[in-house]
Design a protein around this motif. Structure first.
Motif, PDB file in Angstrom:
ATOM      1  N   GLY A   1      18.822 -36.723  34.617  1.00 15.86           N
ATOM      2  CA  GLY A   1      18.800 -35.293  34.339  1.00 15.86           C
ATOM      3  C   GLY A   1      17.746 -34.892  33.326  1.00 15.86           C
ATOM      4  N   ALA A   2      17.033 -35.851  32.750  1.00 15.75           N
ATOM      5  CA  ALA A   2      16.031 -35.565  31.727  1.00 15.75           C
ATOM      6  C   ALA A   2      14.694 -35.152  32.346  1.00 15.75           C
ATOM      7  CB  ALA A   2      15.824 -36.797  30.844  1.00 15.75           C
ATOM      8  N   LEU A   3      14.064 -34.133  31.774  1.00 21.23           N
ATOM      9  CA  LEU A   3      12.761 -33.672  32.238  1.00 21.23           C
ATOM     10  C   LEU A   3      11.740 -34.795  32.097  1.00 21.23           C
ATOM     11  CD1 LEU A   3      10.974 -31.322  33.232  1.00 21.23           C
ATOM     12  CD2 LEU A   3      10.564 -30.771  30.810  1.00 21.23           C
ATOM     13  N   ALA A   4      11.051 -35.104  33.213  1.00 22.12           N
ATOM     14  CA  ALA A   4      10.092 -36.213  33.217  1.00 22.12           C
ATOM     15  C   ALA A   4       8.693 -35.791  33.617  1.00 22.12           C
ATOM     16  CB  ALA A   4      10.576 -37.315  34.159  1.00 22.12           C
ATOM     17  N   ALA A   5       8.540 -34.660  34.306  1.00 19.10           N
ATOM     18  CA  ALA A   5       7.218 -34.212  34.739  1.00 19.10           C
ATOM     19  C   ALA A   5       7.229 -32.710  34.968  1.00 19.10           C
ATOM     20  CB  ALA A   5       6.802 -34.938  36.014  1.00 19.10           C
ATOM     21  N   VAL A   6       6.053 -32.108  34.834  1.00 19.65           N
ATOM     22  CA  VAL A   6       5.901 -30.669  35.021  1.00 19.65           C
ATOM     23  C   VAL A   6       4.606 -30.430  35.790  1.00 19.65           C
ATOM     24  CG1 VAL A   6       5.555 -28.437  33.868  1.00 19.65           C
ATOM     25  CG2 VAL A   6       7.103 -30.132  32.858  1.00 19.65           C
ATOM     26  N   ALA A   7       4.659 -29.587  36.809  1.00 23.04           N
ATOM     27  CA  ALA A   7       3.462 -29.192  37.544  1.00 23.04           C
ATOM     28  C   ALA A   7       3.249 -27.690  37.347  1.00 23.04           C
ATOM     29  CB  ALA A   7       3.614 -29.503  39.028  1.00 23.04           C
ATOM     30  N   ILE A   8       1.998 -27.308  37.110  1.00 27.71           N
ATOM     31  CA  ILE A   8       1.655 -25.902  36.900  1.00 27.71           C
ATOM     32  C   ILE A   8       0.745 -25.438  38.032  1.00 27.71           C
ATOM     33  CG2 ILE A   8       0.605 -24.223  35.344  1.00 27.71           C
ATOM     34  CD1 ILE A   8       3.064 -25.511  34.099  1.00 27.71           C
ATOM     35  N   ASP A   9       1.175 -24.387  38.718  1.00 31.87           N
ATOM     36  CA  ASP A   9       0.442 -23.857  39.856  1.00 31.87           C
ATOM     37  C   ASP A   9      -0.890 -23.246  39.426  1.00 31.87           C
ATOM     38  OD1 ASP A   9       0.854 -23.056  42.851  1.00 31.87           O
ATOM     39  OD2 ASP A   9       0.085 -21.242  41.847  1.00 31.87           O
ATOM     40  N   ALA A  10      -1.930 -23.510  40.214  1.00 35.85           N
ATOM     41  CA  ALA A  10      -3.273 -23.022  39.914  1.00 35.85           C
ATOM     42  C   ALA A  10      -3.397 -21.509  40.060  1.00 35.85           C
ATOM     43  CB  ALA A  10      -4.282 -23.698  40.837  1.00 35.85           C
ATOM     44  N   LEU A  11      -2.657 -20.939  41.002  1.00 40.42           N
ATOM     45  CA  LEU A  11      -2.817 -19.519  41.307  1.00 40.42           C
ATOM     46  C   LEU A  11      -1.974 -18.603  40.439  1.00 40.42           C
ATOM     47  CD1 LEU A  11      -3.738 -21.136  43.849  1.00 40.42           C
ATOM     48  CD2 LEU A  11      -3.040 -19.161  45.163  1.00 40.42           C
ATOM     49  N   ARG A  12      -0.763 -19.050  40.085  1.00 38.38           N
ATOM     50  CA  ARG A  12       0.148 -18.134  39.402  1.00 38.38           C
ATOM     51  C   ARG A  12       0.854 -18.737  38.194  1.00 38.38           C
ATOM     52  NH1 ARG A  12       1.417 -19.592  44.267  1.00 38.38           N
ATOM     53  NH2 ARG A  12       0.536 -17.724  45.135  1.00 38.38           N
ATOM     54  N   GLY A  13       0.528 -19.961  37.812  1.00 35.40           N
ATOM     55  CA  GLY A  13       1.193 -20.588  36.682  1.00 35.40           C
ATOM     56  C   GLY A  13       0.653 -20.144  35.335  1.00 35.40           C
ATOM     57  N   PRO A  14       1.364 -20.483  34.269  1.00 36.30           N
ATOM     58  CA  PRO A  14       0.881 -20.184  32.924  1.00 36.30           C
ATOM     59  C   PRO A  14      -0.448 -20.896  32.667  1.00 36.30           C
ATOM     60  CG  PRO A  14       3.131 -21.022  32.864  1.00 36.30           C
ATOM     61  CD  PRO A  14       2.630 -21.208  34.249  1.00 36.30           C
ATOM     62  N   GLN A  15      -1.231 -20.372  31.738  1.00 41.64           N
ATOM     63  CA  GLN A  15      -2.438 -21.066  31.323  1.00 41.64           C
ATOM     64  C   GLN A  15      -2.023 -22.099  30.276  1.00 41.64           C
ATOM     65  OE1 GLN A  15      -5.298 -22.800  31.395  1.00 41.64           O
ATOM     66  NE2 GLN A  15      -6.068 -20.906  32.328  1.00 41.64           N
ATOM     67  N   VAL A  16      -2.337 -23.344  30.522  1.00 38.30           N
ATOM     68  CA  VAL A  16      -1.972 -24.433  29.611  1.00 38.30           C
ATOM     69  C   VAL A  16      -3.253 -24.983  29.029  1.00 38.30           C
ATOM     70  CG1 VAL A  16      -0.818 -26.667  29.401  1.00 38.30           C
ATOM     71  CG2 VAL A  16       0.042 -24.976  31.030  1.00 38.30           C
ATOM     72  N   SER A  17      -3.255 -25.183  27.710  1.00 37.59           N
ATOM     73  CA  SER A  17      -4.455 -25.724  27.069  1.00 37.59           C
ATOM     74  C   SER A  17      -4.130 -27.001  26.304  1.00 37.59           C
ATOM     75  CB  SER A  17      -5.090 -24.696  26.138  1.00 37.59           C
ATOM     76  OG  SER A  17      -4.237 -24.431  25.048  1.00 37.59           O
ATOM     77  N   LEU A  18      -5.128 -27.826  26.202  1.00 36.31           N
ATOM     78  CA  LEU A  18      -5.081 -29.077  25.443  1.00 36.31           C
ATOM     79  C   LEU A  18      -6.172 -28.972  24.386  1.00 36.31           C
ATOM     80  CD1 LEU A  18      -4.272 -32.075  25.013  1.00 36.31           C
ATOM     81  CD2 LEU A  18      -5.987 -32.643  26.749  1.00 36.31           C
ATOM     82  N   ASP A  19      -5.778 -28.759  23.143  1.00 34.50           N
ATOM     83  CA  ASP A  19      -6.741 -28.586  22.055  1.00 34.50           C
ATOM     84  C   ASP A  19      -7.820 -27.561  22.409  1.00 34.50           C
ATOM     85  OD1 ASP A  19      -5.415 -30.484  20.474  1.00 34.50           O
ATOM     86  OD2 ASP A  19      -6.573 -32.131  21.347  1.00 34.50           O
ATOM     87  N   GLY A  20      -7.405 -26.445  23.002  1.00 35.27           N
ATOM     88  CA  GLY A  20      -8.323 -25.370  23.348  1.00 35.27           C
ATOM     89  C   GLY A  20      -8.978 -25.504  24.717  1.00 35.27           C
TER      90      GLY A  20
END
Length: 185
Positions: free
Chosen positions: A84-103
């Motif tokens: 039940g523990a969160l192990a992975a996350v996928a972010i959609d290119a078209l409508r997902g949040p903008q995710v940044s890694l050190d900018g």
């Protein structure tokens, strides 16, 4: 329909390798994931994966609460282990949040540009494992990150797959990606 959410309209999240993607901390329960996503303005649908993958047995897709019906597709997919523990996350290119890694913006980018910048990022930090395999999708074992290309009509944009510590059930980040993810083009 190939509607792409403008960057100005996307939630802004930060990626902390092997720890969190925005409000989602690896190891959270599926209920905690749903609560965190609700607070961010997303609604969900839970399901057990038709084809479990390694330790992954459940996924939950999330879309923006106020998204028009034609844009109701998943913006974020959370993959949980059998425990039940969160192990992975996928972010959609078209409508997902903008995710940044050190900018460094990771979502909805031209794959070739992001690939080059990700390699520079890794080189600047002495990381040696950022590779682009035969399919051209850059990945980093040190970051727990795989960048994929997702189609938006005649163009390709970056979709990211983030993973928690996987060493007890997979050899590489690539091995962690469930079949469902590979089917998204």
């Amino acid at each position: 329909m190939w509607s792409i959410v403008d960057d100005a309209e996307r939630a802004l999240w930060r990626f902390a390798p092997y720890e969190a993607v925005g409000p989602l901390r690896f190891g959270m329960s599926i209920g905690e994931v749903a609560t965190a996503m609700d607070a961010e303005g997303f609604v969900s649908s839970f399901s057990y994966m038709d084809r479990p993958h390694g330790a992954l047995a459940q996924d939950a897709g999330f879309h923006y609460k106020d998204a028009p019906l034609y844009m109701g597709e998943e913006a974020v997919t959370a993959y949980c282990r059998k425990s039940g523990a969160l192990a992975a996350v996928a972010i959609d290119a078209l409508r997902g949040p903008q995710v940044s890694l050190d900018g460094l913006r990771l979502i909805g980018r031209k794959p070739s540009e992001l690939s080059e910048q990700l390699h520079e990022y890794a080189d600047d930090r002495g990381m040696v494992d950022t590779v682009s395999p035969v399919n051209g999708d850059p990945r980093s074992e040190e970051l727990g990150l795989l960048i994929r290309a997702q189609r938006a009509g005649d163009i390709l944009l970056t979709r990211a797959f983030f993973v928690a510590d996987f060493q007890d059930w997979a050899y590489t980040v690539h091995d962690c990606v469930p079949v469902h993810e590979w089917e998204i083009r």
